[in-house]
Scaffold this motif. Structure first.
Motif, short mmCIF file in Angstrom:
data_model
loop_
_atom_site.label_atom_id
_atom_site.label_comp_id
_atom_site.label_asym_id
_atom_site.label_seq_id
_atom_site.Cartn_x
_atom_site.Cartn_y
_atom_site.Cartn_z
N LEU A 140 0.86 -1.18 0.00
CA LEU A 140 0.00 0.00 0.00
C LEU A 140 0.89 1.23 0.00
O LEU A 140 1.92 1.27 0.69
N ARG A 141 0.49 2.22 -0.78
CA ARG A 141 1.22 3.49 -0.81
C ARG A 141 0.24 4.56 -0.34
O ARG A 141 -0.71 4.89 -1.05
N GLN A 142 0.44 5.07 0.88
CA GLN A 142 -0.53 5.97 1.48
C GLN A 142 0.13 7.31 1.84
O GLN A 142 1.08 7.37 2.61
N PRO A 143 -0.37 8.42 1.29
CA PRO A 143 0.15 9.74 1.67
C PRO A 143 -0.42 10.18 3.01
O PRO A 143 -1.58 9.92 3.33
N VAL A 144 0.40 10.85 3.83
CA VAL A 144 -0.03 11.32 5.15
C VAL A 144 0.54 12.72 5.38
O VAL A 144 1.73 12.97 5.16
N PHE A 145 -0.32 13.65 5.80
CA PHE A 145 0.15 14.97 6.20
C PHE A 145 0.89 14.86 7.52
O PHE A 145 0.50 14.09 8.42
N CYS A 146 1.96 15.62 7.66
CA CYS A 146 2.74 15.53 8.88
C CYS A 146 3.49 16.83 9.14
O CYS A 146 3.51 17.74 8.30
N LYS A 147 4.09 16.89 10.29
CA LYS A 147 4.98 17.98 10.65
C LYS A 147 6.42 17.51 10.50
O LYS A 147 6.71 16.32 10.57
N ALA A 148 7.31 18.45 10.31
CA ALA A 148 8.71 18.11 10.06
C ALA A 148 9.31 17.31 11.21
O ALA A 148 10.16 16.44 11.00
N GLU A 149 8.86 17.60 12.43
CA GLU A 149 9.48 16.96 13.58
C GLU A 149 8.90 15.59 13.89
O GLU A 149 9.41 14.87 14.77
N GLU A 150 7.84 15.18 13.21
CA GLU A 150 7.23 13.88 13.51
C GLU A 150 8.13 12.74 13.05
O GLU A 150 8.70 12.78 11.95
#
Length: 305
Positions: A168-178
């Motif tokens: 599975l290829r899933q995009p996820v929004f994140c913060k740089a520090e995560e």
């Protein structure tokens, strides 16, 4: 001469005519399972890890909806069940699935085992344009393996197992520090669309295959016969059968045999193979047509498969 011409016309009207219909016939799926006319249940196992719940639920529903579209004209008739997985249970065991079918009252069950997910990796942390510089979009790669068990209580007395692996290829929004671990924790509830797509792809193996068959039908150039033939040509089989039934009350054995042969063909197309054989036996007894043997072979091949 006018009287002689009328005689030839009358004789022509009493001669049987044949027209051939090309009909698309449903055949078993590429898996070998024949689901036509059978009730179906779909179930999935939840291992309670919290990772597979959303993915598996949507996968099972996508699978069921694909079967409903193909076999039930899109009507919602397949129940989907969630089962807590017993880690010591044998879900490829015939008795396990047979007991499940006894509870549901269905003919066929498809059971998805809980997927086995591999290590999740994150990559491509790209800045999202038009947002704060700390906002990123990460691509998560999630390998998995999947087992599907199928049991048809009306077919072979064994469980069929289908296995596959993919990613599975899933995009996820994140913060740089995560961290990658934090992203993995957040990805599991987002796998609804991925699960549905996997379910639809998995169902493709069990969808009908189609073959065009050429089937002769008999008529006479008389109004009642041509009316029945027109119904058959329009695939109004029950209406055509009512008209052929009415045409059997005749002392003309050829006509009665023709109506009986047509009834056998209609029953074959409608999937009632036992009744098709009975009508064909009556037709052969009254006056056997040359193409009767071909129809009998088709009926028996379906009846005995």
């Amino acid at each position: 001469m006018p009287a002689l011409a009328a005689l030839f016309c009358l004789l022509g009207a009493c001669a049987p005519q044949v027209f051939t219909m090309n009909v698309d016939m449903r055949y078993p799926s590429s898996s070998g399972l024949d689901l036509s006319g059978k009730s179906i249940a779909v179930a999935y196992l939840d291992d309670l890890s919290g990772r597979d719940s959303v993915f598996s639920a949507y996968m099972a529903n996508g699978f069921a909806q694909s079967l409903e579209k193909d076999y039930f004209e899109g009507n919602t008739v397949i129940d989907v069940y969630r089962l807590e997985k017993d880690m010591g249970g044998d879900y490829a065991d015939r008795d396990t699935l047979l007991n499940f079918l006894m509870d549901t009252g269905d003919d066929v069950v498809f059971l998805f085992d809980a997927p086995a997910f591999g290590p999740v990796t994150a990559s491509d942390r790209q800045v999202v344009e038009g947002s704060e510089s700390a906002d990123r979009m990460a691509g998560l790669n999630i390998p998995y393996s999947l087992s599907l068990y199928a049991y048809d209580s009306m077919d072979k007395d064994s469980v069929r197992t289908y296995k596959g692996t993919s990613n599975l290829r899933q995009p996820v929004f994140c913060k740089a520090e995560e961290s990658d671990e934090q992203l993995e924790e957040r990805v599991w509830p987002t796998l609804d669309q991925q699960g549905e797509k996997v379910g639809i792809r998995s169902a493709s193996t069990f969808l009908s295959t189609w073959q065009t068959e050429s089937l002769p039908l008999i008529y006479y150039e008389l109004d009642k016969w041509t009316d029945a033939a027109q119904d058959a040509y329009s695939h109004k089989w029950h209406s055509a059968m009512d008209k052929w039934m009415a045409l059997m009350d005749t002392g003309n054995m050829g006509m009665r045999s023709a109506a009986e042969y047509n009834m056998a063909t209609a029953c074959y197309l409608l999937g009632d193979y036992d009744l098709a054989i009975k009508w064909l036996d009556r037709s052969d007894k009254d006056s056997k047509y040359s193409f009767s043997s071909s129809l009998r072979r088709k009926i028996l091949a379906r009846k005995n498969k």
